[in-house]
Design a protein around this motif. Structure first.
Motif, mmCIF file in Angstrom:
data_model
loop_
_atom_site.group_PDB
_atom_site.id
_atom_site.type_symbol
_atom_site.label_atom_id
_atom_site.label_comp_id
_atom_site.label_asym_id
_atom_site.label_seq_id
_atom_site.Cartn_x
_atom_site.Cartn_y
_atom_site.Cartn_z
ATOM 1 N N ALA A 1 -1.332 5.408 9.484
ATOM 2 C CA ALA A 1 -0.842 5.389 8.500
ATOM 3 C C ALA A 1 -1.459 5.230 7.345
ATOM 4 O O ALA A 1 -2.830 4.274 7.976
ATOM 5 C CB ALA A 1 0.028 4.600 8.440
ATOM 6 N N VAL A 2 -2.765 6.091 6.722
ATOM 7 C CA VAL A 2 -3.383 5.388 5.513
ATOM 8 C C VAL A 2 -2.615 4.270 4.638
ATOM 9 O O VAL A 2 -0.817 5.664 3.624
ATOM 10 C CB VAL A 2 -3.494 6.729 4.963
ATOM 11 N N VAL A 3 -3.397 3.343 3.979
ATOM 12 C CA VAL A 3 -2.138 2.973 2.821
ATOM 13 C C VAL A 3 -3.950 2.586 2.026
ATOM 14 O O VAL A 3 -4.920 2.287 1.738
ATOM 15 C CB VAL A 3 -1.995 1.150 3.128
ATOM 16 N N SER B 1 -0.455 -1.856 -6.863
ATOM 17 C CA SER B 1 0.908 -1.393 -6.166
ATOM 18 C C SER B 1 0.124 -1.123 -4.944
ATOM 19 O O SER B 1 -0.850 -0.704 -4.874
ATOM 20 C CB SER B 1 0.842 -0.229 -7.386
ATOM 21 N N TYR B 2 0.775 -0.213 -3.998
ATOM 22 C CA TYR B 2 0.201 0.449 -3.103
ATOM 23 C C TYR B 2 1.556 1.497 -2.896
ATOM 24 O O TYR B 2 2.232 2.087 -3.375
ATOM 25 C CB TYR B 2 0.448 -0.577 -1.774
ATOM 26 N N ARG B 3 0.932 2.756 -1.080
ATOM 27 C CA ARG B 3 1.045 3.889 -1.453
ATOM 28 C C ARG B 3 0.890 4.270 0.067
ATOM 29 O O ARG B 3 -0.148 4.039 0.703
ATOM 30 C CB ARG B 3 0.546 5.133 -2.019
ATOM 31 N N ILE B 4 1.747 4.559 1.104
ATOM 32 C CA ILE B 4 1.598 4.792 2.073
ATOM 33 C C ILE B 4 1.706 6.341 2.496
ATOM 34 O O ILE B 4 2.937 7.420 2.040
ATOM 35 C CB ILE B 4 3.074 3.811 3.296
ATOM 36 N N GLU B 5 0.839 7.163 3.239
ATOM 37 C CA GLU B 5 1.140 8.107 4.213
ATOM 38 C C GLU B 5 1.165 7.998 5.797
ATOM 39 O O GLU B 5 -0.463 7.371 6.031
ATOM 40 C CB GLU B 5 -0.610 8.953 3.593
ATOM 41 N N VAL C 1 -13.238 3.438 -14.948
ATOM 42 C CA VAL C 1 -13.387 3.775 -13.462
ATOM 43 C C VAL C 1 -12.440 2.486 -12.840
ATOM 44 O O VAL C 1 -12.364 1.672 -13.746
ATOM 45 C CB VAL C 1 -14.199 3.142 -12.461
ATOM 46 N N ARG C 2 -11.672 2.715 -11.575
ATOM 47 C CA ARG C 2 -10.834 1.911 -10.855
ATOM 48 C C ARG C 2 -10.870 2.249 -9.828
ATOM 49 O O ARG C 2 -11.074 2.806 -9.027
ATOM 50 C CB ARG C 2 -9.279 1.541 -11.382
ATOM 51 N N GLN C 3 -11.174 0.647 -8.482
ATOM 52 C CA GLN C 3 -11.752 0.111 -7.838
ATOM 53 C C GLN C 3 -10.426 0.351 -6.903
ATOM 54 O O GLN C 3 -9.826 -1.159 -6.887
ATOM 55 C CB GLN C 3 -12.288 -0.131 -7.634
ATOM 56 N N GLY C 4 -10.261 0.742 -5.683
ATOM 57 C CA GLY C 4 -8.945 -0.199 -4.906
ATOM 58 C C GLY C 4 -9.727 -0.443 -3.731
ATOM 59 O O GLY C 4 -10.744 -0.027 -3.183
ATOM 60 N N LYS C 5 -8.600 -0.368 -2.644
ATOM 61 C CA LYS C 5 -8.690 -0.040 -1.176
ATOM 62 C C LYS C 5 -8.004 0.784 0.153
ATOM 63 O O LYS C 5 -7.198 1.299 -1.069
ATOM 64 C CB LYS C 5 -7.851 -1.428 -0.575
ATOM 65 N N VAL C 6 -8.221 1.030 0.689
ATOM 66 C CA VAL C 6 -7.131 2.274 1.736
ATOM 67 C C VAL C 6 -7.983 1.398 3.131
ATOM 68 O O VAL C 6 -8.534 1.645 3.632
ATOM 69 C CB VAL C 6 -7.898 3.798 1.494
ATOM 70 N N ILE C 7 -6.744 1.850 3.118
ATOM 71 C CA ILE C 7 -6.490 1.084 4.892
ATOM 72 C C ILE C 7 -5.776 1.515 5.696
ATOM 73 O O ILE C 7 -4.261 2.316 5.518
ATOM 74 C CB ILE C 7 -5.435 -0.420 5.061
ATOM 75 N N GLU C 8 -6.980 2.371 7.371
ATOM 76 C CA GLU C 8 -5.949 3.010 7.473
ATOM 77 C C GLU C 8 -5.926 2.420 9.373
ATOM 78 O O GLU C 8 -7.134 1.324 9.378
ATOM 79 C CB GLU C 8 -7.185 4.433 8.055
ATOM 80 N N LEU C 9 -4.664 2.590 9.212
ATOM 81 C CA LEU C 9 -3.414 1.975 11.086
ATOM 82 C C LEU C 9 -3.648 2.956 12.003
ATOM 83 O O LEU C 9 -3.233 4.249 11.311
ATOM 84 C CB LEU C 9 -2.850 1.529 10.071
ATOM 85 N N ASP C 10 -4.058 2.436 12.769
ATOM 86 C CA ASP C 10 -3.658 3.593 14.040
ATOM 87 C C ASP C 10 -2.658 2.944 14.980
ATOM 88 O O ASP C 10 -2.561 1.497 15.359
ATOM 89 C CB ASP C 10 -5.016 3.703 15.138
#
Lengths: 79, 79
Positions: free
Chosen positions: A3-5, A73-77, A36-45
């Protein structure tokens, strides 16, 4: 299952990190950068299982820990 | 034109931030989380122009500022 958030600051929320990057890019001679906007990406196994259930679980993780929903805000893949 | 850059630590590079998230998720009762990696996402608003040229410029930005290519890999999306 993976999952990628993506977590981004909501529009209108001041983003000093993004502003710092914009200034630095200008100082390095990169023109035409309007914002420029900076955010986080979190990869979950995640353990394999039902995709819909996994997405619901990741949504609960975002609401509880991964995002500050007041300003982010967040988006889930699910992959 | 909008460009999105994903910057992740390369495989094998220790990710203490991701580990902290994994521990916190466990402490909150979320099971089945086998690994967490945290990275950055940078959204750039660029002046309109040639897509290929924009991508080449963003690649130079990554090499010079946005990513530490010793320990981080990056991926560029032009939208």
């Amino acid at each position: 299952m993976k999952a990628v958030v993506h977590v981004m600051l909501k529009p209108g929320v001041l983003d000093p990190q993004g502003e710092a990057v914009r200034h630095a890019l200008g100082a390095l001679g990169f023109g035409g950068v309007e914002g420029v906007r900076q955010g986080k990406v979190i990869e979950l196994d995640l353990a394999d299982g039902d995709t819909a259930e996994a997405e619901a679980q990741v949504r609960r993780m975002c609401e509880k820990l991964l995002a500050n929903t007041v300003i982010e805000s967040y988006r889930i893949e699910i992959a």
